[in-house]
Design an enzyme around this catalytic site. Sequence first.
Site, PDB file in Angstrom:
ATOM      1  N   LYS A 249      13.578  -1.703  -8.623  1.00 24.79           N
ATOM      2  CA  LYS A 249      14.110  -0.878  -7.534  1.00 24.79           C
ATOM      3  C   LYS A 249      14.585  -1.761  -6.382  1.00 24.79           C
ATOM      4  CE  LYS A 249      11.241   1.280  -4.617  1.00 24.79           C
ATOM      5  NZ  LYS A 249      11.621   0.885  -3.257  1.00 24.79           N
ATOM      6  N   ASP A 250      13.771  -2.772  -6.057  1.00 23.13           N
ATOM      7  CA  ASP A 250      14.137  -3.711  -4.986  1.00 23.13           C
ATOM      8  C   ASP A 250      14.721  -4.945  -5.659  1.00 23.13           C
ATOM      9  OD1 ASP A 250      13.065  -2.036  -2.892  1.00 23.13           O
ATOM     10  OD2 ASP A 250      11.099  -2.566  -3.671  1.00 23.13           O
TER      11      ASP A 250
ATOM     12  N   SER B 256       7.726   4.001  -0.735  1.00 24.88           N
ATOM     13  CA  SER B 256       6.751   4.304   0.326  1.00 24.88           C
ATOM     14  C   SER B 256       7.481   4.559   1.626  1.00 24.88           C
ATOM     15  CB  SER B 256       5.766   3.151   0.515  1.00 24.88           C
ATOM     16  OG  SER B 256       5.212   2.795  -0.715  1.00 24.88           O
TER      17      SER B 256
ATOM     18  N   GLY C   9       0.817  -1.220   0.000  1.00 24.52           N
ATOM     19  CA  GLY C   9       0.000   0.000   0.000  1.00 24.52           C
ATOM     20  C   GLY C   9       0.841   1.256   0.000  1.00 24.52           C
TER      21      GLY C   9
ATOM     22  N   GLY D 274       5.415   4.648  -8.912  1.00 24.02           N
ATOM     23  CA  GLY D 274       6.159   3.416  -9.193  1.00 24.02           C
ATOM     24  C   GLY D 274       5.217   2.208  -9.178  1.00 24.02           C
ATOM     25  N   HIS D 275       4.355   2.145  -8.157  1.00 23.69           N
ATOM     26  CA  HIS D 275       3.389   1.038  -8.092  1.00 23.69           C
ATOM     27  C   HIS D 275       2.436   1.090  -9.295  1.00 23.69           C
ATOM     28  CE1 HIS D 275       4.216   1.492  -3.620  1.00 23.69           C
ATOM     29  NE2 HIS D 275       4.409   0.200  -3.786  1.00 23.69           N
TER      30      HIS D 275
ATOM     31  N   MET E 142      11.281   6.310  -6.414  1.00 24.26           N
ATOM     32  CA  MET E 142      10.069   6.489  -5.590  1.00 24.26           C
ATOM     33  C   MET E 142       9.933   5.340  -4.613  1.00 24.26           C
ATOM     34  SD  MET E 142       7.163   8.047  -7.982  1.00 24.26           S
ATOM     35  CE  MET E 142       7.442   9.628  -8.744  1.00 24.26           C
TER      36      MET E 142
ATOM     37  N   GLN F 110      15.163  -8.254  -3.817  1.00 20.47           N
ATOM     38  CA  GLN F 110      13.851  -8.891  -3.596  1.00 20.47           C
ATOM     39  C   GLN F 110      13.381  -9.600  -4.875  1.00 20.47           C
ATOM     40  OE1 GLN F 110      10.368  -7.307  -1.282  1.00 20.47           O
ATOM     41  NE2 GLN F 110       9.757  -6.558  -3.302  1.00 20.47           N
TER      42      GLN F 110
ATOM     43  N   HIS G  57       2.483   4.795  -4.883  1.00 20.11           N
ATOM     44  CA  HIS G  57       3.022   5.957  -5.610  1.00 20.11           C
ATOM     45  C   HIS G  57       3.106   5.597  -7.092  1.00 20.11           C
ATOM     46  CE1 HIS G  57       6.697   3.628  -5.564  1.00 20.11           C
ATOM     47  NE2 HIS G  57       6.689   3.603  -4.225  1.00 20.11           N
TER      48      HIS G  57
END
Length: 189
Positions: free
Chosen positions: A152-153, A189, A34, A39-40, A187, A156, A37
């Site tokens: 970005k991650d 969260s 949640g 990016g999501h 970007m 992960q 932004h």
Amino acid sequence: MSRPIVAETVSALRAQIRDWRREGLGIAMVPTMGALHDGHISLVRMALEKAERCVVSIFVNPAQFAPTEDLDKYPRQLARDLERLAEAGAHLVFTPGVAEMYPAGFATRISVGGPSSGLEPDFRPSFFDGVATVVAKLFLQAAPDYAIFGEKDYQQLCVVRQLCRDLDLPVAIVGAPTVRDADGLAMSS
Ligand code: PAF
């Protein structure tokens, strides 16, 4: 602009996905915590390019927070997130509570080797176990054809790819380019 369906339980999620599967529709999933932004939203757009239906999960996953990190302070803004997802064209938003994902007596943790060692775990030792456990659950709950994760991650993304390879989870993992603010910062969260 049509509002996405909101499913709070695994059974409601599965019922809707079963209906879509009966119609022969493909499913792409965007797992999130949640506080969405741009990016999501770019991940949602990519999901919509991959499949006819886009499912977004919003779940602040306690299993990936260290006891020293403040889980309660993680931003939660569901109404705004739902607005953004309606604009972006997502079809279903899965918003389980903690008891739905980790009912009393829950006792399983998935630990991915390989890409999980070093970097992030140097600071947050059980972070990737928490991520792998919740991502495996989400994939088993929604059974998507595709899942989209931000580059970005990057660590992960590698962990999730390893998880699917090792456990034969039939989900194609798609990496999406990082979206940056005007000053070049990714970007987040
Ligand atoms: O990247 C995130 O937001 C989280 O780590 C994820 C993949 C949704 C799992 O909780």
